[in-house]
Design an enzyme around this catalytic site. Structure first.
Site: not given
Ligand SMILES: [Zn+2]
Length: 330
Positions: A125, A162, A164, A246
């Protein structure tokens, strides 16, 4: 050929409030898992610190300097409320990025076949000049830029599974025709980016959004029918994985329903593509994964696959979409 495993005790000294999901236990459960006899073949090394120059290949120099100063002082202005700084954060962040650099060095020089770094904080991120979502420096971006600058690598493919979207990585390589960024992620979801329409000016961004509740079926289909053919066509010299776990069904932060078998299968498919395009060169870096049981099981499956040769068939670059592999999983 062997698999390199990098970690460092400094990863345990980056602290957040006790309720925070991105916590030192994550690394401890991974290390405990990788102590098993079946992982005896791993080449184990301590993660070194990244140089400022390595960080500045992926981030603006001013951001690197301000972030290093802020971490030294124990406070970063403008950081989001989810991202915390402790006295151990600076060394952890430097070694998390340093592991990425070291892994690229050893894979590119043929000392090892592939590599997995179990370090934190994660990185995907973090943008060119932005700390976000538990991330300070974008480890996978640092790895890609290091491979280009130091090892003369022409094309790098980054696969981010991931849960996200890897918004920071996408931002950093948005205008780079030599880096293919592919992401499978829950969507719509934090951080709100990652729509199919985000393709980049050189068509080198590939987003595969998955709806909340999706299990391994859509994940495998997206990987086999969309992502892997794109990586094959791109003919990378190195494949990097932003390996977040995740998307595991047990994870408290996301709503996908993958199992450890899905991560093993995905790893084997990527290895087959790596064998076909770049003599098997893969560097995998830990991103998210917040259920300790789901994380340990997923890393176990991922690293076990990295150690053993892929069991699937080898593909030739440019051949038709390997959709048939979607049902070849374990
Ligand atoms: Zn994540």
């Amino acid at each position: 050929m062997t698999t390199l495993h990098l970690t460092h005790m400094a990863a345990l000294a980056h602290l957040a409030p006790p309720w925070h999901p991105e916590r030192p236990d994550r690394i401890q459960v991974i290390e405990r898992c990788l102590e098993q006899e079946r992982f005896a073949a791993l080449v184990r090394e301590q993660a070194p610190v990244a140089s400022e120059a390595a960080l500045a290949r992926a981030h603006d120099v001013a951001y690197v300097e301000a972030t290093l100063a802020g971490l030294r002082d124990g406070a970063l202005p403008g950081v989001d409320h989810d991202t915390h700084v402790s006295p151990g954060t600076l060394e952890a962040a430097l070694r998390s990025a340093g592991a990425a650099v070291q892994a690229v060095d050893e894979v590119m020089t043929g000392q090892v076949r592939n590599a997995f770094s179990a370090m934190r904080p994660p990185g995907h991120h973090a943008g060119r000049a932005r700390t976000a979502g538990f991330c300070f420096f974008n480890n996978v971006a640092v790895a890609a830029r290091h491979a280009q600058a130091v090892h003369g690598v022409g094309r790098v493919a980054i696969l981010d599974w991931d849960a996200h979207h890897g918004d920071g990585t996408q931002e950093i390589f948005w205008n780079d025709p030599d880096v293919l960024f592919c992401s499978l992620h829950q969507w719509p979801f934090y951080p709100d980016t990652g729509a199919v329409s985000e393709r980049g000016p050189h068509d080198t961004v590939v987003n595969v959004p998955l709806p909340a509740g999706a299990d391994g079926g859509p994940f495998r289909e997206g990987l086999a029918a969309v992502v892997l053919p794109r990586i094959l066509d791109f003919r990378p010299d190195l494949i990097l994985i932003s390996a977040g776990f995740d998307a595991h069904w047990r994870d408290p932060l996301a709503d996908l329903r993958l199992t450890e078998a899905d991560f093993r299968w995905a790893t084997e498919q990527v290895m087959a593509v790596a064998d076909a395009t770049c003599t098997g060169r893969i560097v995998s870096l830990l991103e998210g994964g917040y259920d300790l049981v789901g994380l340990a099981r997923s890393v176990e499956a991922h690293v076990a696959a990295l150690i053993e040769p892929a069991t699937g068939r080898t593909w030739e670059a440019g051949e038709a979409a390997p959709a048939a592999l979607a049902d070849a999983g374990s």
